[in-house]
Write a protein that holds these residues in place. Structure first.
Motif, PDB file in Angstrom:
ATOM      1  N   MET A   1     -88.535  18.121 -54.911  1.00  0.00           N
ATOM      2  CA  MET A   1     -87.448  18.747 -54.185  1.00  0.00           C
ATOM      3  C   MET A   1     -87.022  17.860 -53.011  1.00  0.00           C
ATOM      4  O   MET A   1     -87.844  17.276 -52.339  1.00  0.00           O
ATOM      5  N   ALA A   2     -85.740  17.819 -52.833  1.00  0.00           N
ATOM      6  CA  ALA A   2     -85.193  17.063 -51.699  1.00  0.00           C
ATOM      7  C   ALA A   2     -85.279  17.934 -50.454  1.00  0.00           C
ATOM      8  O   ALA A   2     -84.975  19.125 -50.492  1.00  0.00           O
ATOM      9  N   SER A   3     -85.690  17.338 -49.368  1.00  0.00           N
ATOM     10  CA  SER A   3     -85.772  18.080 -48.110  1.00  0.00           C
ATOM     11  C   SER A   3     -84.548  17.767 -47.246  1.00  0.00           C
ATOM     12  O   SER A   3     -83.838  16.778 -47.479  1.00  0.00           O
ATOM     13  N   VAL A   4     -84.324  18.616 -46.268  1.00  0.00           N
ATOM     14  CA  VAL A   4     -83.236  18.376 -45.310  1.00  0.00           C
ATOM     15  C   VAL A   4     -83.440  17.020 -44.647  1.00  0.00           C
ATOM     16  O   VAL A   4     -82.496  16.255 -44.468  1.00  0.00           O
ATOM     17  N   GLU A   5     -84.695  16.700 -44.318  1.00  0.00           N
ATOM     18  CA  GLU A   5     -84.989  15.434 -43.642  1.00  0.00           C
ATOM     19  C   GLU A   5     -84.601  14.236 -44.506  1.00  0.00           C
ATOM     20  O   GLU A   5     -84.028  13.268 -44.008  1.00  0.00           O
ATOM     21  N   GLU A   6     -84.922  14.307 -45.794  1.00  0.00           N
ATOM     22  CA  GLU A   6     -84.615  13.188 -46.692  1.00  0.00           C
ATOM     23  C   GLU A   6     -83.110  12.991 -46.848  1.00  0.00           C
ATOM     24  O   GLU A   6     -82.607  11.870 -46.782  1.00  0.00           O
ATOM     25  N   VAL A   7     -82.389  14.097 -47.057  1.00  0.00           N
ATOM     26  CA  VAL A   7     -80.936  14.011 -47.230  1.00  0.00           C
ATOM     27  C   VAL A   7     -80.285  13.591 -45.918  1.00  0.00           C
ATOM     28  O   VAL A   7     -79.370  12.763 -45.910  1.00  0.00           O
ATOM     29  N   ARG A   8     -80.775  14.126 -44.803  1.00  0.00           N
ATOM     30  CA  ARG A   8     -80.252  13.746 -43.489  1.00  0.00           C
ATOM     31  C   ARG A   8     -80.393  12.244 -43.285  1.00  0.00           C
ATOM     32  O   ARG A   8     -79.476  11.581 -42.790  1.00  0.00           O
ATOM     33  N   GLN A   9     -81.529  11.684 -43.676  1.00  0.00           N
ATOM     34  CA  GLN A   9     -81.759  10.256 -43.493  1.00  0.00           C
ATOM     35  C   GLN A   9     -80.803   9.425 -44.350  1.00  0.00           C
ATOM     36  O   GLN A   9     -80.277   8.416 -43.890  1.00  0.00           O
ATOM     37  N   VAL A  10     -80.572   9.858 -45.586  1.00  0.00           N
ATOM     38  CA  VAL A  10     -79.627   9.149 -46.456  1.00  0.00           C
ATOM     39  C   VAL A  10     -78.236   9.168 -45.827  1.00  0.00           C
ATOM     40  O   VAL A  10     -77.577   8.124 -45.718  1.00  0.00           O
ATOM     41  N   VAL A  11     -77.788  10.338 -45.394  1.00  0.00           N
ATOM     42  CA  VAL A  11     -76.458  10.462 -44.771  1.00  0.00           C
ATOM     43  C   VAL A  11     -76.385   9.595 -43.519  1.00  0.00           C
ATOM     44  O   VAL A  11     -75.427   8.840 -43.316  1.00  0.00           O
ATOM     45  N   GLY A  12     -77.407   9.678 -42.683  1.00  0.00           N
ATOM     46  CA  GLY A  12     -77.423   8.901 -41.443  1.00  0.00           C
ATOM     47  C   GLY A  12     -77.414   7.406 -41.690  1.00  0.00           C
ATOM     48  O   GLY A  12     -76.704   6.657 -41.000  1.00  0.00           O
ATOM     49  N   ASP A  13     -78.173   6.970 -42.703  1.00  0.00           N
ATOM     50  CA  ASP A  13     -78.227   5.538 -43.021  1.00  0.00           C
ATOM     51  C   ASP A  13     -76.886   5.049 -43.561  1.00  0.00           C
ATOM     52  O   ASP A  13     -76.377   4.011 -43.140  1.00  0.00           O
TER      53      ASP A  13
END
Length: 81
Positions: free
Chosen positions: A1-13
């Protein structure tokens, strides 16, 4: 499962948000709220999510609702896993 933290990091990067990445919460609006999040950024975010999570996202699966908030993007990624 994707976490908010993982998706947030992708968006931020992808958007090169730097320290602003940490402020992205599940309820944070994306399209229309973050100036860097334009149509080209959508393509880059989709590509990065595909690479990060090993999913394939078809063009017809992408909608404005998908990118409404960080949470809607997390939910979409999890629906692909």
């Amino acid at each position: 499962m994707a976490s908010v933290e993982e998706v947030r990091q992708v968006v931020g990067d992808v958007l090169q948000l730097g320290e602003r990445t940490a402020a992205l919460e599940r309820e944070t609006p994306l399209i229309g709220n973050i100036p860097e999040f334009d149509s080209m950024a959508v393509v880059s975010v989709v590509t990065s999510l595909e690479d990060q999570f090993g999913v394939v996202i078809e063009d017809d699966e992408i909608s404005a609702e998908t990118f409404e908030t960080v949470g809607s993007l997390v939910d979409f990624v999890n629906s692909k896993l």
